[in-house]
Design a protein around this motif. Sequence first.
Motif, PDB file in Angstrom:
ATOM      1  N   GLY A 170       0.844  -1.190   0.000  1.00  0.00           N
ATOM      2  CA  GLY A 170       0.000   0.000   0.000  1.00  0.00           C
ATOM      3  C   GLY A 170       0.872   1.229   0.000  1.00  0.00           C
ATOM      4  O   GLY A 170       2.103   1.154  -0.048  1.00  0.00           O
ATOM      5  N   PRO A 171       0.262   2.408   0.042  1.00  0.00           N
ATOM      6  CA  PRO A 171       1.043   3.651   0.041  1.00  0.00           C
ATOM      7  C   PRO A 171       2.001   3.702   1.229  1.00  0.00           C
ATOM      8  O   PRO A 171       1.576   3.666   2.387  1.00  0.00           O
ATOM      9  CB  PRO A 171      -0.022   4.743   0.141  1.00  0.00           C
ATOM     10  N   GLY A 172       3.291   3.748   0.950  1.00  0.00           N
ATOM     11  CA  GLY A 172       4.300   3.879   1.998  1.00  0.00           C
ATOM     12  C   GLY A 172       4.500   2.648   2.836  1.00  0.00           C
ATOM     13  O   GLY A 172       5.193   2.717   3.856  1.00  0.00           O
ATOM     14  N   GLU A 173       3.947   1.505   2.454  1.00  0.00           N
ATOM     15  CA  GLU A 173       4.027   0.311   3.303  1.00  0.00           C
ATOM     16  C   GLU A 173       4.410  -0.908   2.472  1.00  0.00           C
ATOM     17  O   GLU A 173       4.013  -1.049   1.308  1.00  0.00           O
ATOM     18  CB  GLU A 173       2.694   0.062   3.996  1.00  0.00           C
ATOM     19  N   ALA A 174       5.204  -1.801   3.082  1.00  0.00           N
ATOM     20  CA  ALA A 174       5.600  -3.032   2.402  1.00  0.00           C
ATOM     21  C   ALA A 174       5.748  -4.145   3.429  1.00  0.00           C
ATOM     22  O   ALA A 174       6.080  -3.907   4.595  1.00  0.00           O
ATOM     23  CB  ALA A 174       6.914  -2.839   1.658  1.00  0.00           C
ATOM     24  N   GLU A 175       5.483  -5.375   2.968  1.00  0.00           N
ATOM     25  CA  GLU A 175       5.669  -6.555   3.812  1.00  0.00           C
ATOM     26  C   GLU A 175       7.095  -7.051   3.640  1.00  0.00           C
ATOM     27  O   GLU A 175       7.628  -7.109   2.525  1.00  0.00           O
ATOM     28  CB  GLU A 175       4.685  -7.645   3.415  1.00  0.00           C
ATOM     29  N   VAL A 176       7.749  -7.424   4.739  1.00  0.00           N
ATOM     30  CA  VAL A 176       9.139  -7.835   4.716  1.00  0.00           C
ATOM     31  C   VAL A 176       9.266  -9.265   5.247  1.00  0.00           C
ATOM     32  O   VAL A 176       8.520  -9.685   6.131  1.00  0.00           O
ATOM     33  CB  VAL A 176      10.012  -6.875   5.554  1.00  0.00           C
ATOM     34  N   ALA A 177      10.204 -10.016   4.686  1.00  0.00           N
ATOM     35  CA  ALA A 177      10.505 -11.371   5.140  1.00  0.00           C
ATOM     36  C   ALA A 177      11.938 -11.700   4.777  1.00  0.00           C
ATOM     37  O   ALA A 177      12.502 -11.118   3.840  1.00  0.00           O
ATOM     38  CB  ALA A 177       9.556 -12.379   4.499  1.00  0.00           C
ATOM     39  N   PHE A 178      12.539 -12.622   5.528  1.00  0.00           N
ATOM     40  CA  PHE A 178      13.920 -12.993   5.208  1.00  0.00           C
ATOM     41  C   PHE A 178      14.174 -14.442   5.590  1.00  0.00           C
ATOM     42  O   PHE A 178      13.436 -15.061   6.367  1.00  0.00           O
ATOM     43  CB  PHE A 178      14.925 -12.076   5.904  1.00  0.00           C
ATOM     44  N   LEU A 179      15.242 -14.990   5.017  1.00  0.00           N
ATOM     45  CA  LEU A 179      15.694 -16.352   5.285  1.00  0.00           C
ATOM     46  C   LEU A 179      17.217 -16.355   5.335  1.00  0.00           C
ATOM     47  O   LEU A 179      17.860 -15.772   4.462  1.00  0.00           O
ATOM     48  CB  LEU A 179      15.227 -17.300   4.186  1.00  0.00           C
ATOM     49  N   VAL A 180      17.788 -17.019   6.327  1.00  0.00           N
ATOM     50  CA  VAL A 180      19.230 -17.165   6.446  1.00  0.00           C
ATOM     51  C   VAL A 180      19.556 -18.647   6.544  1.00  0.00           C
ATOM     52  O   VAL A 180      18.925 -19.381   7.311  1.00  0.00           O
ATOM     53  CB  VAL A 180      19.780 -16.418   7.685  1.00  0.00           C
ATOM     54  N   GLU A 181      20.506 -19.088   5.746  1.00  0.00           N
ATOM     55  CA  GLU A 181      20.929 -20.478   5.796  1.00  0.00           C
ATOM     56  C   GLU A 181      21.347 -20.841   7.220  1.00  0.00           C
ATOM     57  O   GLU A 181      22.045 -20.068   7.893  1.00  0.00           O
ATOM     58  CB  GLU A 181      22.096 -20.694   4.831  1.00  0.00           C
ATOM     59  N   ASP A 182      20.953 -21.998   7.690  1.00  0.00           N
ATOM     60  CA  ASP A 182      21.179 -22.391   9.083  1.00  0.00           C
ATOM     61  C   ASP A 182      22.642 -22.311   9.483  1.00  0.00           C
ATOM     62  O   ASP A 182      22.975 -21.886  10.597  1.00  0.00           O
ATOM     63  CB  ASP A 182      20.650 -23.808   9.301  1.00  0.00           C
ATOM     64  N   ALA A 183      23.545 -22.700   8.571  1.00  0.00           N
ATOM     65  CA  ALA A 183      24.968 -22.701   8.887  1.00  0.00           C
ATOM     66  C   ALA A 183      25.513 -21.293   9.107  1.00  0.00           C
ATOM     67  O   ALA A 183      26.583 -21.134   9.692  1.00  0.00           O
ATOM     68  CB  ALA A 183      25.746 -23.382   7.759  1.00  0.00           C
ATOM     69  N   HIS A 184      24.787 -20.292   8.670  1.00  0.00           N
ATOM     70  CA  HIS A 184      25.263 -18.917   8.798  1.00  0.00           C
ATOM     71  C   HIS A 184      24.397 -18.075   9.727  1.00  0.00           C
ATOM     72  O   HIS A 184      24.580 -16.856   9.804  1.00  0.00           O
ATOM     73  CB  HIS A 184      25.335 -18.265   7.417  1.00  0.00           C
ATOM     74  N   GLN A 185      23.470 -18.682  10.415  1.00  0.00           N
ATOM     75  CA  GLN A 185      22.674 -17.948  11.394  1.00  0.00           C
ATOM     76  C   GLN A 185      23.541 -17.602  12.605  1.00  0.00           C
ATOM     77  O   GLN A 185      24.435 -18.345  12.979  1.00  0.00           O
ATOM     78  CB  GLN A 185      21.464 -18.782  11.812  1.00  0.00           C
ATOM     79  N   GLY A 186      23.283 -16.445  13.192  1.00  0.00           N
ATOM     80  CA  GLY A 186      24.075 -15.984  14.320  1.00  0.00           C
ATOM     81  C   GLY A 186      25.310 -15.197  13.925  1.00  0.00           C
ATOM     82  O   GLY A 186      26.071 -14.762  14.789  1.00  0.00           O
ATOM     83  N   ARG A 187      25.514 -14.989  12.633  1.00  0.00           N
ATOM     84  CA  ARG A 187      26.682 -14.238  12.161  1.00  0.00           C
ATOM     85  C   ARG A 187      26.349 -12.772  11.856  1.00  0.00           C
ATOM     86  O   ARG A 187      27.206 -12.020  11.401  1.00  0.00           O
ATOM     87  CB  ARG A 187      27.276 -14.893  10.908  1.00  0.00           C
ATOM     88  N   GLY A 188      25.104 -12.376  12.085  1.00  0.00           N
ATOM     89  CA  GLY A 188      24.717 -11.001  11.824  1.00  0.00           C
ATOM     90  C   GLY A 188      24.344 -10.733  10.380  1.00  0.00           C
ATOM     91  O   GLY A 188      24.256  -9.571   9.969  1.00  0.00           O
ATOM     92  N   VAL A 189      24.088 -11.785   9.600  1.00  0.00           N
ATOM     93  CA  VAL A 189      23.728 -11.597   8.200  1.00  0.00           C
ATOM     94  C   VAL A 189      22.384 -10.892   8.079  1.00  0.00           C
ATOM     95  O   VAL A 189      22.216  -9.960   7.287  1.00  0.00           O
ATOM     96  CB  VAL A 189      23.701 -12.949   7.453  1.00  0.00           C
ATOM     97  N   ALA A 190      21.412 -11.342   8.857  1.00  0.00           N
ATOM     98  CA  ALA A 190      20.068 -10.773   8.749  1.00  0.00           C
ATOM     99  C   ALA A 190      20.043  -9.299   9.137  1.00  0.00           C
ATOM    100  O   ALA A 190      19.360  -8.488   8.502  1.00  0.00           O
ATOM    101  CB  ALA A 190      19.100 -11.572   9.617  1.00  0.00           C
ATOM    102  N   SER A 191      20.779  -8.925  10.175  1.00  0.00           N
ATOM    103  CA  SER A 191      20.743  -7.525  10.618  1.00  0.00           C
ATOM    104  C   SER A 191      21.328  -6.593   9.563  1.00  0.00           C
ATOM    105  O   SER A 191      20.800  -5.508   9.308  1.00  0.00           O
ATOM    106  CB  SER A 191      21.492  -7.369  11.949  1.00  0.00           C
ATOM    107  N   VAL A 192      22.408  -7.009   8.912  1.00  0.00           N
ATOM    108  CA  VAL A 192      22.996  -6.138   7.892  1.00  0.00           C
ATOM    109  C   VAL A 192      22.108  -6.094   6.646  1.00  0.00           C
ATOM    110  O   VAL A 192      21.979  -5.050   6.002  1.00  0.00           O
ATOM    111  CB  VAL A 192      24.434  -6.585   7.559  1.00  0.00           C
ATOM    112  N   LEU A 193      21.440  -7.208   6.317  1.00  0.00           N
ATOM    113  CA  LEU A 193      20.505  -7.186   5.197  1.00  0.00           C
ATOM    114  C   LEU A 193      19.321  -6.271   5.484  1.00  0.00           C
ATOM    115  O   LEU A 193      18.845  -5.558   4.592  1.00  0.00           O
ATOM    116  CB  LEU A 193      20.012  -8.603   4.902  1.00  0.00           C
ATOM    117  N   LEU A 194      18.835  -6.272   6.731  1.00  0.00           N
ATOM    118  CA  LEU A 194      17.722  -5.395   7.084  1.00  0.00           C
ATOM    119  C   LEU A 194      18.127  -3.929   6.959  1.00  0.00           C
ATOM    120  O   LEU A 194      17.336  -3.101   6.481  1.00  0.00           O
ATOM    121  CB  LEU A 194      17.246  -5.695   8.505  1.00  0.00           C
ATOM    122  N   GLU A 195      19.340  -3.586   7.371  1.00  0.00           N
ATOM    123  CA  GLU A 195      19.820  -2.214   7.212  1.00  0.00           C
ATOM    124  C   GLU A 195      19.785  -1.793   5.743  1.00  0.00           C
ATOM    125  O   GLU A 195      19.322  -0.703   5.397  1.00  0.00           O
ATOM    126  CB  GLU A 195      21.255  -2.091   7.738  1.00  0.00           C
TER     127      GLU A 195
END
Length: 891
Positions: free
Chosen positions: A96-121
């Motif tokens: 909608g105007p000014g709004e979007a739905e967000v989702a993400f997936l990180v490979e299990d072997a790389h979870q906890g490395r901060g990948v998702a936080s930098v992608l969100l930025e």
Amino acid sequence: MVVEAQYPAHWEADVVLADGGTAHVRPIRPADADRLRSFYSRLSDESIYFRFFGPRPRLSDREVERFTNVDYVNRVALIATLGTEMVAVIRYDRTGPGEAEVAFLVEDAHQGRGVASVLLEHLAATARERGIERFVADVLPANMRMTGLLRQAGYTAQSQFEDGVVRMTLDLTPTDTSAEVTTAREHRAESRSIARLLTPGSVAVIGASREPGGVGQTVLRNLLAADFTGPVYPVHREVRAVAGVRAYPSVGAIDGEVDLAVVAVPAEGVIDVVKECAEKGVHGLVVVSSGFGETGARGRARQDELARIARSYGLRVVGPNCLGIANTDPSVRLNATLAATVPGRGRVGFFSQSGALGTALLQRVAQRGMGISTFVSAGNRADVSGNDLLQYWEEDDSTEVILLYLESLGNPRKFTRLARRISRRKPVVVVKSGGTPSGHSAEELGLPDSAVGSLFDQAGLIRVDDLIQLFDVGQLLAYQPLPAGPRVALVTNSDALGLLAADACVAAGLEPRPPVNLGPAAGPAEFGAALAGELASPDVDAAVVIDMPPIPGRAEEVAAELLRAAEDAGKPVLTTFRGHLGMHPALRVSGASGTGSTPARGSIPSYAAPEEAVRALAYVVRYATWRAQPAAPPPELDGIDTARAKALVHQALSAGDPAGNEVVSGGFAEAGPPVEVDAAELLSCYGLTVWPAEVVGSPEEAVAAAERLGWPVVVKVADPGASRRAGTVRLGLTGPEMVRHAYAELSGERVELAVQRMAPQPAVPTVVGMIEDPAFGPVVSFGLGEVTARLLLDQGFRLAPLTGEDASALVRSVRAAPLLFGEYGYPPVAVDALEEVLVRVGRLAHDLPEVSRLDLDQVLVGESDAMILGARATLRTPAGPRLDGGPRRLS
């Protein structure tokens, strides 16, 4: 807004992850279909369930096509890759105007490395660029990782529970908290990436041949001579042993793990070595090989490829064309350099951009008896730079003082930001040369070298003139406390040298007490008693001791007395001890921080001449004064209407764009042409008023304007830059005939004229400006409007935004500043009003990157107010976010 399906290459970035590794972030492409399938096949059932709210063993062809084909406007996906593999994806779909739905997936072997936080930025930055103001995410209650990520991003977040799902809404408007979160994550990640380089558990030397004096064998022998605490693996494709150590034909053939690889192969083979190291799981590279950016365009292209390949596989790179790295920690004992001489353990972190000069610098440090904690020679800085080392040394408990030798500034704005923060805790001493072909000189960046010095002062950096001063200041900071003020005691056995020291103090801005001359026959007791007495005085902040006896002898006894007197004084003591330069063995304190012959805190540094000691002390006094001032954020200002200012800028740029494109700040690949804007209206958005003036086209119009504005008036050339030229203004006009006569005189120049109500007198003319520098970002300048001050380029500079302290220091930084404070026959004026103008201009510069230049010429500072008589503003569509703006990325 321009709606484009074109691939937005400016969204690509290399990033440092939370564990110190690297990854590449880029928009997804249709060609990533197989890469997406492979990524999905490696996900656990739980990760898939959290993403799709149910089991989904594989993605259908239709889903793969939809996920990889996006329009980069309403549907955007960013992926993180390591090498050729995709390890994470984040996406938004406009709802909608000014709004979007967000989702993400990180490979299990790389979870906890901060990948998702930098992608969100990065996704948040792209969303703002496309006009999206908030993200919405539906999250299963058990998916604590995703809810935690969204809540910890620093944005304003709201959540509600409905139908078994948590709906989270994230306001993407940047906040102080979100900026702090980004900065803190950047700091931790870059610090850890350097820690992995400097504290390896094992080292491979690739290219270690059997030829004596070869680069690879030299590094290998230095590693072995330093007694590195981990295994060392020579790598050579043909020989079986080097320097008596078993050699391996390749990195992959090594039995154990390899943390650090030193690369000493010809430049043409370095890229293949990088790929081999990536497959082996090496964390970092030190490339001592030459043949890169220093050789010209082909070498520069090879260097860029080296950095790109290494980062894409998760490796940081020191070099190429560098001396190497060293760590004197007894638990590491790393000398991965070409220098056989590395100083002992100490509290100084040392960065040298030059590889060739690095060996000589390390020898200088060792000759002075100083110790170091760690050393890095970055060479061509394809990847690791001084900024990375600052991040590491900020947290390193083994480092108390930071010394930098710089030839260029890769990201000056980030450098000054980091230095300003770090200098509050640890002194940073820098000597900077004029620039190199691979870097940028100050003039190339658009600022004079004096401006760079001003910006360094603002950041609390101790900028010295040469390498001798670098070590002179460094040894004082490393071993003595900071002074509380400029008052200096002088204890000497030579009347002549004492007077020289006193004169040097005055010249350096210090306040010397009358020298205590003990006479040439003075012995240990006399020196000890005199120094103790001076240090006990509340009127003494530091002491310089000069011991130059005509007949040498009893040096150790005198030194012992000096150490005893200085031990608990809490004030710095430095000496000219019998002409010795450095840490004299008799003046060293041993302790927990000293190992063997390496001095510890409390040791007294010596200088070859009293003037050198005083000069070093003066640098440290200025730094201590800066550090003693409490850090303060930019002040809260009333009368600020940023929204109106941005709308005004947007309107002016759109009107000035011949193609008629709508402007999206930060979203263009190339900067636009310069566009003039109504400076008075723009300044009014920031609570600043330009003194009323009217452009006129005839003598009668001039008289009518004067009647409206009020007498007395000024008739002048309308061009704001005309104040630089003589004869372009007529002052103090009190009647119609005077106005007509002035108009007739000036109209002969065939220029546009203006009538302006005359500002109250007496007043001091000043000039305030700002430029959007391509490297430093927004920079505010200040100087006096007098002709002499202009000719001598008597200006000060500060990075925007400005605190009240910044504005005060900026005003006082120019040599002509005494004219504002009632000296030389001028009346004292409202400096506080001038400082408020500077703060408001700094706020405007910080908020509006589209303002490429702003000139307030002149600003008359009277007894009660600062009046802006003329202003001109130039806009330019920015080529992208500021160098230190936007989400985290490696340059």
